[in-house]
Design an enzyme around this catalytic site. Structure first.
Site, mmCIF file in Angstrom:
data_model
loop_
_atom_site.group_PDB
_atom_site.id
_atom_site.type_symbol
_atom_site.label_atom_id
_atom_site.label_comp_id
_atom_site.label_asym_id
_atom_site.label_seq_id
_atom_site.Cartn_x
_atom_site.Cartn_y
_atom_site.Cartn_z
ATOM 1 N N SER A 30 0.815 -1.219 0.000
ATOM 2 C CA SER A 30 0.000 0.000 0.000
ATOM 3 C C SER A 30 0.851 1.273 0.000
ATOM 4 C CB SER A 30 -0.949 -0.008 1.197
ATOM 5 O OG SER A 30 -0.230 -0.154 2.406
ATOM 6 N N GLU A 105 10.959 -8.759 -4.779
ATOM 7 C CA GLU A 105 11.419 -7.548 -4.076
ATOM 8 C C GLU A 105 12.907 -7.655 -3.746
ATOM 9 O OE1 GLU A 105 7.337 -6.071 -1.833
ATOM 10 O OE2 GLU A 105 8.584 -7.577 -0.858
HETATM 11 C C1 5RP Z 1 5.138 -6.885 0.067
HETATM 12 C C2 5RP Z 1 5.911 -6.123 1.073
HETATM 13 C C3 5RP Z 1 5.390 -4.776 1.446
HETATM 14 O O1 5RP Z 1 6.335 -3.818 1.112
HETATM 15 C C4 5RP Z 1 5.118 -4.773 2.920
HETATM 16 O O2 5RP Z 1 4.171 -5.789 3.193
HETATM 17 C C5 5RP Z 1 4.578 -3.432 3.394
HETATM 18 O O3 5RP Z 1 3.317 -3.215 2.834
HETATM 19 P P1 5RP Z 1 2.459 -1.920 3.189
HETATM 20 O O4 5RP Z 1 3.149 -0.751 2.578
HETATM 21 O O5 5RP Z 1 1.111 -2.209 2.577
HETATM 22 O O6 5RP Z 1 2.387 -1.822 4.692
HETATM 23 O O7 5RP Z 1 6.928 -6.537 1.561
HETATM 24 O O8 5RP Z 1 5.653 -8.171 -0.117
#
Ligand code: 5RP
Length: 233
Positions: A30, A105
């Site tokens: 997000s 990632e």
């Molecule tokens: C996805 C991730 C996201 O960066 C992590 O979950 C953070 O998400 P958000 O910005 O919705 O809190 O690692 O795999």
């Protein structure tokens, strides 16, 4: 300010790091979504960048915004990756993978000269491990891999439960790479480096959500403003 406003604030600060001609890695989640939206607006105004995404979801968002997209095959070296995180400690060690995109990632972050994390300040922790640690595993041999992961966690001083991640409809979640995710619940990880080495040594483990030595900085937005860990230069 709402938590979402704080995420947007961190994303907006990260956008200031982008200069014309940069090759960018685009994160998932997000907070990263805000960054991609803001970047899309700058691209519409004429900013020249070339981007690689960390998930199918981000790829679709970026393409819908007409952000020029590439792949790591065509563009194997990136200047900067902007991504969110589930936890950040003061040594810039991260837990990532809450959105199931940890493998891409980590590949994208590792291909980038710099990685900057954007998040709201609730992600800052004194010790990693309160957020479940995602571990991406191949479906083949799941039970054997699960037992090996449990043993590795115990040997690394971070014992805890492992839960196979499922979708809301109860089906097993598949990552973009067609793998499963085991969420580990160690509670606190005293020695993340030791746990990372132990997990990486298990054949069925594709990757884990400990991002160690990858982030150069973190921009954390809170009610009193922005906290920057590391250097944004
Ligand atoms: C996805 C991730 C996201 O960066 C992590 O979950 C953070 O998400 P958000 O910005 O919705 O809190 O690692 O795999």
């Amino acid at each position: 300010m709402s938590p979402d406003d704080l995420k947007k604030l961190a994303a907006a600060r990260a956008l200031e790091l982008v200069t014309p001609g940069m090759r960018l890695g685009l994160g998932t989640g997000s907070t990263a979504k805000h960054f991609v939206d803001l970047l899309g607006a700058r691209v519409a105004e004429g900013l020249d960048v070339l981007c690689v995404s960390t998930s199918e979801v981000t790829e679709a968002q970026a393409r819908a915004l007409a952000i020029p997209m590439s792949t790591l095959d065509e563009t194997p070296e990136l200047d900067l990756t902007i991504d969110g995180a589930d936890e950040v400690d003061r040594a810039l060690r991260l837990i990532k993978g809450g959105g199931a995109a940890l493998l891409r990632e980590k590949i994208v972050a590792a291909a980038s000269a710099r990685m900057v994390v954007i998040a709201d300040e609730t992600k800052l922790v004194e010790r990693l491990g309160r957020f479940p640690l995602p571990i991406e595993v191949v479906p083949f041999g799941l039970e054997a891999t699960r037992r090996a992961v449990l043993a590795a966690m115990a040997n690394a001083g971070a014992p805890g439960e492992l839960v196979l991640r499922r979708r809301p409809d109860g089906s097993i979640l598949l990552t973009d790479g067609g793998h499963y995710i085991l969420d580990a619940h160690p509670g606190a990880i005293g020695d993340p480096e030791r746990l990372a080495v132990a997990l990486s040594a298990i054949p069925g483990v594709v990757e884990h959500g400990l991002f160690l030595g990858l982030a150069n900085a973190a921009i954390l937005a809170g009610k009193d403003g922005l906290i920057v860990l590391g250097s944004l230069d």
